[in-house]
Design a protein around this motif. Structure first.
Motif, PDB file in Angstrom:
ATOM      1  N   GLY A  59       0.796  -1.213   0.000  1.00  0.00           N
ATOM      2  CA  GLY A  59       0.000   0.000   0.000  1.00  0.00           C
ATOM      3  C   GLY A  59       0.829   1.263   0.000  1.00  0.00           C
ATOM      4  N   ALA A  60       2.127   1.134   0.335  1.00  0.00           N
ATOM      5  CA  ALA A  60       2.965   2.328   0.469  1.00  0.00           C
ATOM      6  C   ALA A  60       3.821   2.605  -0.750  1.00  0.00           C
ATOM      7  N   VAL A  61       4.175   1.562  -1.506  1.00  0.00           N
ATOM      8  CA  VAL A  61       5.057   1.730  -2.659  1.00  0.00           C
ATOM      9  C   VAL A  61       4.219   2.037  -3.895  1.00  0.00           C
ATOM     10  N   ALA A  62       4.555   3.132  -4.567  1.00  0.00           N
ATOM     11  CA  ALA A  62       3.736   3.600  -5.685  1.00  0.00           C
ATOM     12  C   ALA A  62       3.685   2.595  -6.827  1.00  0.00           C
ATOM     13  N   GLN A  63       4.770   1.871  -7.067  1.00  0.00           N
ATOM     14  CA  GLN A  63       4.811   0.947  -8.204  1.00  0.00           C
ATOM     15  C   GLN A  63       3.835  -0.204  -8.056  1.00  0.00           C
ATOM     16  N   TYR A  64       3.343  -0.438  -6.831  1.00  0.00           N
ATOM     17  CA  TYR A  64       2.425  -1.547  -6.616  1.00  0.00           C
ATOM     18  C   TYR A  64       0.972  -1.096  -6.499  1.00  0.00           C
ATOM     19  N   ALA A  65       0.732   0.194  -6.718  1.00  0.00           N
ATOM     20  CA  ALA A  65      -0.628   0.715  -6.563  1.00  0.00           C
ATOM     21  C   ALA A  65      -1.560   0.053  -7.569  1.00  0.00           C
ATOM     22  N   GLU A  66      -2.825  -0.105  -7.167  1.00  0.00           N
ATOM     23  CA  GLU A  66      -3.791  -0.818  -7.990  1.00  0.00           C
ATOM     24  C   GLU A  66      -3.933  -0.214  -9.376  1.00  0.00           C
ATOM     25  N   GLU A  67      -3.982   1.112  -9.451  1.00  0.00           N
ATOM     26  CA  GLU A  67      -4.244   1.736 -10.740  1.00  0.00           C
ATOM     27  C   GLU A  67      -3.113   1.523 -11.731  1.00  0.00           C
ATOM     28  N   GLU A  68      -1.959   1.076 -11.276  1.00  0.00           N
ATOM     29  CA  GLU A  68      -0.838   0.864 -12.184  1.00  0.00           C
ATOM     30  C   GLU A  68      -0.848  -0.528 -12.792  1.00  0.00           C
ATOM     31  N   LEU A  69      -1.706  -1.421 -12.287  1.00  0.00           N
ATOM     32  CA  LEU A  69      -1.547  -2.813 -12.649  1.00  0.00           C
ATOM     33  C   LEU A  69      -2.063  -3.141 -14.035  1.00  0.00           C
ATOM     34  N   VAL A  70      -3.333  -2.852 -14.345  1.00  0.00           N
ATOM     35  CA  VAL A  70      -3.898  -3.217 -15.632  1.00  0.00           C
ATOM     36  C   VAL A  70      -4.596  -2.018 -16.213  1.00  0.00           C
ATOM     37  N   GLY A  71      -4.183  -1.615 -17.404  1.00  0.00           N
ATOM     38  CA  GLY A  71      -4.828  -0.487 -18.046  1.00  0.00           C
ATOM     39  C   GLY A  71      -5.587  -0.937 -19.272  1.00  0.00           C
ATOM     40  N   GLU A  72      -6.005   0.007 -20.057  1.00  0.00           N
ATOM     41  CA  GLU A  72      -6.774  -0.304 -21.255  1.00  0.00           C
ATOM     42  C   GLU A  72      -5.820  -0.603 -22.396  1.00  0.00           C
ATOM     43  N   GLY A  73      -5.124  -1.741 -22.270  1.00  0.00           N
ATOM     44  CA  GLY A  73      -4.111  -2.067 -23.261  1.00  0.00           C
ATOM     45  C   GLY A  73      -4.702  -2.412 -24.600  1.00  0.00           C
ATOM     46  N   GLU A  74      -4.021  -2.001 -25.631  1.00  0.00           N
ATOM     47  CA  GLU A  74      -4.415  -2.338 -26.987  1.00  0.00           C
ATOM     48  C   GLU A  74      -3.493  -3.408 -27.564  1.00  0.00           C
ATOM     49  N   GLY A  75      -2.562  -3.917 -26.694  1.00  0.00           N
ATOM     50  CA  GLY A  75      -1.626  -4.917 -27.190  1.00  0.00           C
ATOM     51  C   GLY A  75      -0.496  -4.256 -27.948  1.00  0.00           C
ATOM     52  N   GLY A  76       0.387  -5.089 -28.484  1.00  0.00           N
ATOM     53  CA  GLY A  76       1.473  -4.625 -29.351  1.00  0.00           C
ATOM     54  C   GLY A  76       2.314  -3.558 -28.725  1.00  0.00           C
ATOM     55  N   GLU A  77       2.208  -2.350 -29.273  1.00  0.00           N
ATOM     56  CA  GLU A  77       3.091  -1.270 -28.853  1.00  0.00           C
ATOM     57  C   GLU A  77       2.880  -0.894 -27.397  1.00  0.00           C
ATOM     58  N   ASP A  78       1.677  -1.101 -26.881  1.00  0.00           N
ATOM     59  CA  ASP A  78       1.414  -0.753 -25.481  1.00  0.00           C
ATOM     60  C   ASP A  78       2.191  -1.665 -24.535  1.00  0.00           C
ATOM     61  N   GLU A  79       2.393  -2.906 -24.954  1.00  0.00           N
ATOM     62  CA  GLU A  79       3.164  -3.826 -24.110  1.00  0.00           C
ATOM     63  C   GLU A  79       4.598  -3.345 -23.960  1.00  0.00           C
ATOM     64  N   GLY A  80       5.163  -2.843 -25.024  1.00  0.00           N
ATOM     65  CA  GLY A  80       6.530  -2.345 -24.932  1.00  0.00           C
ATOM     66  C   GLY A  80       6.648  -1.193 -23.968  1.00  0.00           C
ATOM     67  N   ALA A  81       5.624  -0.319 -23.966  1.00  0.00           N
ATOM     68  CA  ALA A  81       5.661   0.819 -23.044  1.00  0.00           C
ATOM     69  C   ALA A  81       5.538   0.374 -21.607  1.00  0.00           C
ATOM     70  N   ASP A  82       5.005  -0.824 -21.382  1.00  0.00           N
ATOM     71  CA  ASP A  82       4.764  -1.296 -20.023  1.00  0.00           C
ATOM     72  C   ASP A  82       5.945  -2.082 -19.450  1.00  0.00           C
ATOM     73  N   GLN A  83       7.005  -2.278 -20.237  1.00  0.00           N
ATOM     74  CA  GLN A  83       8.119  -3.095 -19.771  1.00  0.00           C
ATOM     75  C   GLN A  83       8.666  -2.589 -18.452  1.00  0.00           C
ATOM     76  N   GLY A  84       8.887  -1.256 -18.360  1.00  0.00           N
ATOM     77  CA  GLY A  84       9.447  -0.711 -17.133  1.00  0.00           C
ATOM     78  C   GLY A  84       8.484  -0.780 -15.962  1.00  0.00           C
ATOM     79  N   GLU A  85       7.180  -0.709 -16.231  1.00  0.00           N
ATOM     80  CA  GLU A  85       6.201  -0.708 -15.157  1.00  0.00           C
ATOM     81  C   GLU A  85       6.007  -2.093 -14.553  1.00  0.00           C
ATOM     82  N   ARG A  86       6.094  -3.128 -15.379  1.00  0.00           N
ATOM     83  CA  ARG A  86       5.831  -4.469 -14.859  1.00  0.00           C
ATOM     84  C   ARG A  86       7.047  -5.081 -14.165  1.00  0.00           C
ATOM     85  N   GLU A  87       8.259  -4.605 -14.465  1.00  0.00           N
ATOM     86  CA  GLU A  87       9.452  -5.212 -13.905  1.00  0.00           C
ATOM     87  C   GLU A  87       9.481  -5.175 -12.380  1.00  0.00           C
ATOM     88  N   PRO A  88       9.190  -4.049 -11.722  1.00  0.00           N
ATOM     89  CA  PRO A  88       9.191  -4.061 -10.246  1.00  0.00           C
ATOM     90  C   PRO A  88       8.179  -5.045  -9.667  1.00  0.00           C
TER      91      PRO A  88
END
Length: 759
Positions: free
Chosen positions: A229-258
Motif C-alpha cells: 500500500g505504500a510503494v507507488a509501483q504496486y498501486a492498484e491503478e498501475e496494474l492493468v490499463g486499457e491495453g491495446e496490445g502490441g506497442e502498449d506492451e513495450g511501453a509497459d516493460q518498465g512498469e511491470r518489472e518491479p
C-alpha cells in the motif's frame, strides 16, 4: 568463595546423581565455571563438565557469543598473554569479536590488551550485532575501523540506541547509504518500528521496491502487506490499463518489472496463501488479455487474485494462437523473452523456497497458474531457457525430495544435477541419481583430469569418502584447489592424508607435486589454519612459507615454522662438511633474517600484531651482516649491534619509515573508514617501544641513548610529531581530491578524534 566439604544438611548431603540432575537444569558453562567450584565432592560428580563454550559453531556468519557468557572465567584465562600464543590470527580475531559482543566489559578489555589483533570492522560489527551499546562506545573510542555492516547488524537487533550511535558515527558522507542498508535489514526482520524511526529521525523514506522485495524474500508477510500500500509501483491503478496490445506492451516493460521482481520474492519467501493472494495483481500487465476493441472491464476480470490466475491458466500459448474472439487470454501467447524468463525465475524460486509449503506452491504454480502445456515448456527449457534450478534447489537439505518432485514435473535430470549434489554434499541425492537415474559422473576421470572440480565439490568428509569409493583419485593438486577455496581444516587434513603420490600416468610430476603441496601450505597458513593442518601438509613435502605463517599465524606457529626451517638447514649441513655449528646458541640463518622485511610486510598487511611483536623479539626485518640469536640468549643487545651493522641500502628513508612499511603519503591516500586500522598500526609501529627493534633507522647513538634511559621522553615527543604529520597528510589528501575537500571520505569523526588524542 565458600566451600562445602562436609556432608550433612544442605548441598553437601546431595548424592552425585542429584548433583548431576541439578546440573542438567543449568547451562553447561555455569556447571563448568561455577557449580563445580562449590566443593571437591561436587567437582567429582561433575567431572564431565570440563569445557567452557564461548561461541556457537563457526560458520560464515558473525560470531555469536554463548549465553550466559562466562565473563569471570574468560578474564581469568584470556586475561594473560600465554593462551593467545597458540591461536592463529583468525582465531584471535574471532575471540576478540566474541568478547566485543559478549556485553561483558572486562572480557573486552582483556581481549583488547592481549589479542594481538588490529581493530578491523568486524569487531565493531560483532558488538553491534549483539546490541552491545557500551561495547560499541568503547570501540569507537579506540578508533575502530568502521563498515556499514555494523549499522545493518544493529538494525537486525532492533536496538535503537546502538543503531543511533552508529548512524551518528557514520558521518555525513557514509550515512545515506547506511540508512538504506539499515532499512533493508529491518525489512528482512519485519521491524516496522525501526523503519518508522528511521523515517522520523532521518527523513528516510522506506517505501521502495527493494525494501518490499527484502520483506517478501524473508517471509515478513505483515510488512509486505504494508509495503504494497505504500510503494507507488504496486498501486492498484498501475496494474492493468486499457491495453491495446502490441506497442502498449513495450511501453509497459518498465512498469511491470518491479512487480515481477516482487512476485519472485513472494514465491521464494512467503506461504502459499500469500502467493495466491498477490499473484494476479503482480503478474498482470497492460495488453496481456485484450485484442483490439476488447472492453476494458472484460480484460481486467481475470486479474482477480488467485481466481483470475486459475482462469487464465486454462488457455495456453498454443491454444491462444489458434483461438479467435473478442477476448483471448494472451499472457502466454507470442514472443516475450522477459515474461518467459520470469516463468523460469518463479519455478526456481519455488523449487528452492525455504518455506514448509514449497511442495504446495510448486503444484499450484504448475497446475493452477500455468497449465500442463506451459508448465511442460518451462520445465523442459523450451520457454525461458531453464538454468540454475538444480544449483538453487541443492542448497536445501531436502534436495533429494525436491529433485524427485521436479523430475516428475518434467525437469530434465542431467549432469548439472549430479554436480549440484556433489557440490552441496547431498550424498543421498547423488546415490539416487546413480542408482535410479543412471546418472553418474566418471569420478575417476573427472577428478584426475581436472583438479579444478574441487571448486564445486563439497568439503563434507562423508561426500569425499563417497567420491573416493567411486573412483576419485585425490592428488596434491586437489589439495591445493581445496585450500584455495578455504575448506575447513578437518576436510583439508583428510584430503592431505588421502592424496596419492605422483607417478600415475596423467598426474603431475614430482616437482609439480611439491609445488602443489607448497602452494596449499602457503594458502592454508595465510588463511590462518592451525598447526595440525600445517604439519599434515609439511609431512607431504610442502616447503614452509614463513611469510604466509607471519600473515595468518600466531606465535606458536611462527616458532614451529622457524624450527622446521632450522631443521632443514641442519639436514643440509651434515657433520664434517663445515656447516655444523660449534657455538652453544642456535643461530637464525642469514637468508631467513634477510627475508625479515617480507615477513614484517606480510604481518602488517594482514594486521597481525602478534606476529610483529614476535618478529621484533626474534628477527630483524632487513638485511644484516650476521645472524641474530633467538630471544632468551643475547636478545636485544645483539639486535641493536646488528642494526648498526645493517647495510646502508636497507636503511629507511630520512622520514624515519622502515623500508618494509608503506610510505605515509600512499597510506593516507588509500585509507578509508573500513581500513583505518592499517593507519593505526602504522603509527603504533613508529611510536611504541615494543616495536622499536623493527625500526631500521635505529642508529648506534640512538641505541646508546635508549640504554642510558633517555629514550622515553624522546619517544613521547616523536610519537606526537608522527601523529601530527599523519593528520597533516590526511588533510592534504582531502584538499587535493577532486571536488570540495571532505576528510570524512578518508576517516570518520571518531577516527579523526582518536588521531588527535595521540598528538
Amino acid at each position: 568463595m565458600v566451600t562445602i566439604e562436609e556432608p550433612g544438611s544442605g548441598w553437601g548431603s546431595l548424592t552425585p546423581e542429584l548433583v548431576r540432575k541439578v546440573a542438567s537444569k543449568l547451562h553447561a558453562n555455569e556447571c563448568a565455571a561455577s557449580l563445580k567450584l562449590i566443593s571437591s565432592q561436587t567437582a567429582a560428580a561433575l567431572r564431565d563438565f570440563h569445557t567452557i563454550t564461548l561461541g556457537q559453531p563457526r560458520d560464515n556468519s558473525k560470531p555469536i557469543p554463548e549465553e550466559p557468557w562466562p565473563g569471570p572465567a574468560f578474564v581469568a584465562h584470556w586475561g594473560r598473554p600465554e593462551p593467545w600464543r597458540a591461536l592463529t590470527l583468525p582465531q584471535r580475531e574471532r575471540l576478540l569479536c566474541l568478547a566485543a559482543s559478549s556485553g561483558h566489559v572486562p572480557s573486552l578489555e582483556a581481549a583488547l590488551v592481549h589479542s594481538g589483533c588490529c581493530l578491523k570492522p568486524q569487531v565493531l560489527t560483532s558488538a553491534a550485532a549483539a546490541g552491545n551499546l557500551a561495547g560499541c562506545e568503547r570501540l569507537l573510542a579506540e578508533g575502530c575501523s568502521f563498515s556499514p555492516d555494523a549499522i545493518t547488524a544493529a538494525a537486525a537487533t532492533a536496538h535503537l540506541p546502538t543503531l543511533q550511535l552508529l548512524l551518528e558515527a557514520a558521518g555525513n558522507e557514509l550515512r545515506p547509504p547506511a540508512l538504506a542498508a539499515a532499512a533493508k535489514t529491518a525489512c528482512c526482520h519485519g521491524y516496522l518500528p525501526v523503519l518508522t524511526w528511521l523515517q522520523q529521525a532521518y527523513g528516510y523514506c522506506y517505501a521502495a521496491t527493494w525494501n518490499a522485495e527484502a520483506a517478501a524474500s524473508a517471509g515478513q508477510v505483515a510488512l509486505l502487506e504494508h509495503m504494497l500500500g505504500a510503494v507507488a509501483q504496486y498501486a492498484e491503478e498501475e496494474l492493468v490499463g486499457e491495453g491495446e496490445g502490441g506497442e502498449d506492451e513495450g511501453a509497459d516493460q518498465g512498469e511491470r518489472e518491479p512487480r515481477w521482481q516482487l512476485l519472485v520474492a513472494v514465491a521464494r519467501g512467503c506461504p502459499l496463501a500469500v502467493l495466491q493472494q498477490h499473484y494476479g495483481r503482480l503478474w498482470a500487465w497492460r495488453g496481456m488479455y485484450g485484442r483490439a476493441g476488447a472492453p476494458a472491464e472484460a480484460a481486467a476480470t481475470p486479474c482477480d487474485a488467485a481466481a483470475g490466475a486459475a482462469t487464465t491458466a486454462a488457455t495456453t500459448a498454443a491454444d491462444s494462437a489458434a483461438c479467435s474472439g473478442p477476448l483471448v487470454p494472451r499472457e502466454f501467447a507470442g514472443e516475450d523473452d522477459a515474461r518467459d524468463e520470469l516463468l523460469v525465475k518463479l519455478l526456481t524460486a519455488v523449487a528452492s523456497s525455504p518455506t514448509p509449503c514449497w511442495r504446495a506452491k510448486l503444484d499450484w504454480l504448475l497446475d493452477s497458474c500455468w497449465g500442463a502445456a506451459v508448465a511442460e515448456q518451462v520445465a523442459n527449457g523450451d520457454r525461458g531457457g531453464l538454468w540454475g534450478i538444480w544449483e538453487s534447489a541443492a542448497e536445501r537439505p531436502d534436495f533429494l525430495e525436491r529433485l524427485q518432485r521436479l523430475q516428475a514435473a518434467g525437469v530434465p535430470v542431467d549432469d548439472s544435477a549430479v554436480e549440484a549434489a556433489a557440490g552441496n554434499g547431498r550424498a543421498d541425492a547423488l546415490t539416487y541419481l546413480r542408482e535410479e537415474c543412471g546418472l553418474e559422473m566418471d569420478v575417476g576421470e573427472v577428478f584426475t583430469r581436472d583438479p579444478g572440480v574441487m571448486l564445486s565439490c563439497s568439503s563434507d568428509v562423508r561426500m569425499l569418502e563417497l567420491l573416493r569409493e567411486r573412483g576419485a583419485v585425490f592428488t596434491a593438486a586437489h589439495v591445493r584447489r581445496a585450500a584455495e577455496r578455504q575448506w575447513p581444516a578437518g576436510s583439508l587434513v583428510w584430503l592431505a592424508e588421502a592424496a596419492v603420490d605422483g607417478g600415475k600416468e596423467g598426474l603431475a610430476s614430482v616437482e609439480r607435486e611439491q609445488q602443489d603441496w607448497s602452494a596449499a601450505f602457503a594458502r592454508a597458513a595465510r588463511s590462518g589454519e592451525g598447526l595440525p593442518l600445517l604439519r599434515a601438509l609439511r609431512a607431504r613435502g610442502a616447503v614452509v612459507d614463513l611469510g604466509a605463517v607471519a600473515a595468518g599465524g600466531g606465535e606458536d606457529a611462527m616458532e614451529w615454522a622457524l624450527a622446521e626451517l632450522l631443521a632443514g638447514e641442519e639436514a643440509e649441513h651434515k657433520p664434517g662438511d663445515g656447516g655444523g655449528g660449534g657455538g652453544s646458541a642456535q643461530q637464525t640463518p642469514k637468508h631467513i633474517i634477510d627475508s625479515g622485511a617480507d615477513l614484517a610486510r606480510a604481518a602488517f598487511t594482514h594486521g597481525n600484531v602478534a606476529t610483529l611483536r614476535w618478529l621484533a623479539a626474534h628477527l630483524r626485518p632487513w638485511g644484516m651482516e650476521r645472524a641474530v640469536p633467538l630471544v632468551g640468549q643475547q636478545g636485544m643487545d645483539a639486535a641493536a649491534a646488528a642494526a648498526a651493522a645493517a647495510p646502508q641500502q636497507q636503511r629507511p628513508s630520512a622520514a624515519g619509515c622502515p623500508g618494509w612499511l608503506p610510505p605515509l603519503e600512499g597510506l593516507c591516500a588509500s585509507v578509508r573508514p573500513r581500513t583505518f586500522h592499517q593507519l593505526q598500526l602504522w603509527g603504533q609501529l613508529r611510536t611504541q617501544p615494543q616495536f622499536r627493534p623493527l625500526d631500521a633507522l635505529e642508529s648506534s647513538a640512538r641505541v646508546a641513548a635508549a640504554a642510558a634511559g633517555g629514550d622515553s621522553a624522546a619517544k613521547v615527543e616523536e610519537g606526537g610529531g608522527i601523529w601530527a604529520e599523519v593528520m597533516q597528510q590526511l588533510n592534504k589528501v582531502a584538499r587535493d581530491a577532486d571536488g570540495p575537500p571532505v576528510l570524512e571520505w578518508l576517516l570518520l569523526p571518531h577516527q579523526a578524534q582518536w588521531v588527535e588524542r595521540q598528538m
